[in-house]
Design a protein around this motif. Structure first.
Motif, mmCIF file in Angstrom:
data_model
loop_
_atom_site.group_PDB
_atom_site.id
_atom_site.type_symbol
_atom_site.label_atom_id
_atom_site.label_comp_id
_atom_site.label_asym_id
_atom_site.label_seq_id
_atom_site.Cartn_x
_atom_site.Cartn_y
_atom_site.Cartn_z
ATOM 1 N N ILE A 77 0.510 17.508 3.763
ATOM 2 C CA ILE A 77 1.031 16.174 3.395
ATOM 3 C C ILE A 77 0.177 15.064 4.029
ATOM 4 O O ILE A 77 -0.405 15.254 5.090
ATOM 5 N N HIS A 78 0.174 13.915 3.375
ATOM 6 C CA HIS A 78 -0.649 12.777 3.821
ATOM 7 C C HIS A 78 -0.242 12.286 5.219
ATOM 8 O O HIS A 78 0.933 12.325 5.594
ATOM 9 N N ARG A 79 -1.209 11.779 5.922
ATOM 10 C CA ARG A 79 -1.007 11.322 7.305
ATOM 11 C C ARG A 79 0.127 10.286 7.429
ATOM 12 O O ARG A 79 0.854 10.240 8.430
ATOM 13 N N VAL A 101 8.648 13.000 -3.502
ATOM 14 C CA VAL A 101 7.357 13.431 -4.061
ATOM 15 C C VAL A 101 6.381 12.255 -4.093
ATOM 16 O O VAL A 101 6.681 11.208 -4.656
ATOM 17 N N ASP A 102 5.222 12.465 -3.506
ATOM 18 C CA ASP A 102 4.163 11.450 -3.509
ATOM 19 C C ASP A 102 3.220 11.777 -4.676
ATOM 20 O O ASP A 102 2.560 12.815 -4.683
ATOM 21 N N GLU A 103 3.167 10.873 -5.640
ATOM 22 C CA GLU A 103 2.375 11.120 -6.861
ATOM 23 C C GLU A 103 1.036 10.367 -6.833
ATOM 24 O O GLU A 103 0.442 10.108 -7.888
ATOM 25 N N ALA A 104 0.562 10.027 -5.623
ATOM 26 C CA ALA A 104 -0.628 9.171 -5.483
ATOM 27 C C ALA A 104 -1.807 9.634 -6.342
ATOM 28 O O ALA A 104 -2.441 8.824 -7.016
ATOM 29 N N HIS A 105 -2.109 10.937 -6.307
ATOM 30 C CA HIS A 105 -3.330 11.401 -6.999
ATOM 31 C C HIS A 105 -3.054 11.878 -8.420
ATOM 32 O O HIS A 105 -3.991 12.188 -9.153
ATOM 33 N N TYR A 106 -1.808 11.962 -8.794
ATOM 34 C CA TYR A 106 -1.458 12.472 -10.128
ATOM 35 C C TYR A 106 -1.290 11.324 -11.121
ATOM 36 O O TYR A 106 -1.712 11.403 -12.283
ATOM 37 N N ILE A 125 6.605 16.375 -0.314
ATOM 38 C CA ILE A 125 5.459 17.044 -0.957
ATOM 39 C C ILE A 125 4.648 16.006 -1.740
ATOM 40 O O ILE A 125 5.110 14.896 -1.992
ATOM 41 N N GLU A 126 3.442 16.417 -2.146
ATOM 42 C CA GLU A 126 2.644 15.610 -3.084
ATOM 43 C C GLU A 126 2.588 16.384 -4.396
ATOM 44 O O GLU A 126 2.666 17.616 -4.397
ATOM 45 N N SER A 127 2.431 15.679 -5.505
ATOM 46 C CA SER A 127 2.364 16.438 -6.763
ATOM 47 C C SER A 127 0.976 17.036 -6.959
ATOM 48 O O SER A 127 0.838 18.117 -7.512
ATOM 49 N N GLY A 153 -3.832 2.183 -5.845
ATOM 50 C CA GLY A 153 -5.201 2.025 -5.361
ATOM 51 C C GLY A 153 -6.126 3.097 -5.905
ATOM 52 O O GLY A 153 -7.323 3.086 -5.642
ATOM 53 N N LYS A 154 -5.571 4.041 -6.658
ATOM 54 C CA LYS A 154 -6.410 5.148 -7.137
ATOM 55 C C LYS A 154 -6.654 4.982 -8.646
ATOM 56 O O LYS A 154 -7.475 4.172 -9.040
ATOM 57 N N ALA A 155 -5.903 5.688 -9.497
ATOM 58 C CA ALA A 155 -6.203 5.614 -10.939
ATOM 59 C C ALA A 155 -6.079 4.200 -11.495
ATOM 60 O O ALA A 155 -6.711 3.871 -12.497
ATOM 61 N N SER A 196 0.843 -1.205 0.000
ATOM 62 C CA SER A 196 0.000 0.000 0.000
ATOM 63 C C SER A 196 0.873 1.249 0.000
ATOM 64 O O SER A 196 2.063 1.197 0.340
ATOM 65 N N GLY A 197 0.245 2.360 -0.361
ATOM 66 C CA GLY A 197 0.950 3.645 -0.339
ATOM 67 C C GLY A 197 1.277 4.048 1.085
ATOM 68 O O GLY A 197 2.313 4.667 1.348
ATOM 69 N N TYR A 198 0.389 3.723 2.002
ATOM 70 C CA TYR A 198 0.639 4.033 3.414
ATOM 71 C C TYR A 198 1.955 3.381 3.842
ATOM 72 O O TYR A 198 2.820 4.031 4.435
ATOM 73 N N ASN A 199 2.114 2.112 3.486
ATOM 74 C CA ASN A 199 3.334 1.384 3.857
ATOM 75 C C ASN A 199 4.570 1.925 3.148
ATOM 76 O O ASN A 199 5.659 1.924 3.714
HETATM 77 C C1 LIG Z 1 -1.172 11.341 -1.023
HETATM 78 C C2 LIG Z 1 -1.404 9.958 -0.544
HETATM 79 N N1 LIG Z 1 -0.346 9.176 -0.279
HETATM 80 C C3 LIG Z 1 -0.494 7.912 0.156
HETATM 81 C C4 LIG Z 1 -1.743 7.370 0.339
HETATM 82 C C5 LIG Z 1 -1.868 5.971 0.848
HETATM 83 O O1 LIG Z 1 -2.028 5.122 -0.233
HETATM 84 P P1 LIG Z 1 -2.772 3.711 -0.050
HETATM 85 O O2 LIG Z 1 -4.235 4.002 -0.066
HETATM 86 O O3 LIG Z 1 -2.302 2.911 -1.205
HETATM 87 O O4 LIG Z 1 -2.318 3.148 1.259
HETATM 88 C C6 LIG Z 1 -2.885 8.125 0.047
HETATM 89 C C7 LIG Z 1 -4.221 7.526 0.221
HETATM 90 O O5 LIG Z 1 -5.175 8.114 0.526
HETATM 91 C C8 LIG Z 1 -2.703 9.451 -0.401
HETATM 92 O O6 LIG Z 1 -3.748 10.237 -0.659
#
Ligand SMILES: Cc1ncc(COP(=O)(O)O)c(C=O)c1O
Length: 288
Positions: free
Chosen positions: A121-123, A191-196, A162-164, A222-224, A96-99
């Protein structure tokens, strides 16, 4: 002890912010992260189903951590594929992105370092910083001037997080300005590109060809991509350091090969279907 927990829950309820788990809502999807509809795409599912039918072993449990019995040629090949796609020397996959964020920020900075994070920034980055014992400082959202004022005051090793694209406000990071500051102050930009990713090609780093200036990136699936999992893009030394020292990578069972195949197939599906992101952009711009 339970009394303390119940009091906290009651307090939330009183202020109308108690969280509960609800079944999925029916109707038009305005609330999920399935930006391109892949999570519910029959065509994508058929493609995955065909691969499982041809190779049922993809559904086997991985049987352990990747450092013991959970590594496979599928995960290694997928990492090589992803690294090549994003033009980075190496990629390291996570469940996961969290991990992935937990691994990066809990492992790389040590107690002598400073992590400077965008205030939005993400939690997961905040949680990771608590594990790392590094000093954490927030800079004003998307404000390179504020970031520079903090960098000036911290001559030791700094990391910038940062996030993009920030999901709450839908705004982009001034990534080129921030990358220039990182270079000027010898800081490591992450850089966290999760939403981009997937919505605008492979990411802001690819758009501006910043692979040499961005120390590491996080891409989530888990997104796009409508799947699950994430990867860290970095160089070989950082990858090896994470494999050796990162608890969120080491002390967990690897995913089944099916996940890695779903991720690789997702990249290939997006390439075949540029109309998915075009349609999303059209929907967005016809609304604004
Ligand atoms: C910017 C950002 N990074 C990381 C994550 C975590 O990703 P994942 O849902 O794959 O654990 C999220 C999820 O909401 C997110 O928005």
């Amino acid at each position: 002890m339970l009394k303390k927990f119940q009091e906290a829950l009651d307090k939330r309820k009183e202020t109308g912010i108690l969280r509960t788990l609800k079944p999925k809502s029916a109707g038009i999807d305005f609330y999920s992260n399935d930006y391109l509809g892949l999570a519910r795409s029959q065509e994508f599912h058929q493609l995955l189903l065909k691969q499982i039918q041809e190779n049922p072993g993809l559904l086997y449990g991985s049987s352990g951590s990747r450092l013991i019995s959970g590594n496979s040629s599928t995960v290694t090949e997928t990492e090589n594929y992803i690294a090549e796609q994003h033009q980075y020397p190496a990629a390291l996959l996570f469940c996961s992105g969290y991990n992935a964020n937990l691994a990066l920020f809990s492992t790389l900075p040590d107690r002598h370092d400073t992590v400077i994070v965008d205030e939005h920034i993400h939690r997961s980055v905040h949680d990771a910083c608590r594990m790392s014992h590094a000093k954490k400082i927030k800079f004003r959202h998307n404000d390179p001037e504020d970031l520079e004022s903090i960098l000036k005051k911290h001559p030791g090793q700094c990391y910038i997080a940062i996030e993009s694209l920030y999901s709450m406000d839908g705004d982009f990071a001034p990534v080129r300005e921030i990358a220039a500051l990182a270079k000027k102050y010898n800081a490591a930009l992450i850089v966290d590109e999760a939403h981009y990713f997937g919505v605008f090609g492979y990411g802001l780093i690819e758009k501006y060809q910043l692979q040499h200036d961005v120390f590491a990136a996080v891409i989530t699936y888990g997104k796009a991509l409508g799947a699950h999992g994430a990867c860290i893009l970095c160089n070989e030394t950082v990858k090896s350091y994470l494999v050796n020292f990162s608890s969120p990578f080491i002390y967990t069972t690897a995913a089944q090969d099916f996940l890695w195949i779903a991720i690789k197939s997702g990249y290939q599906f997006l390439k075949l279907k540029p109309e998915l992101s075009k349609k999303l952009h059209q929907n967005f711009f016809s609304e604004h």
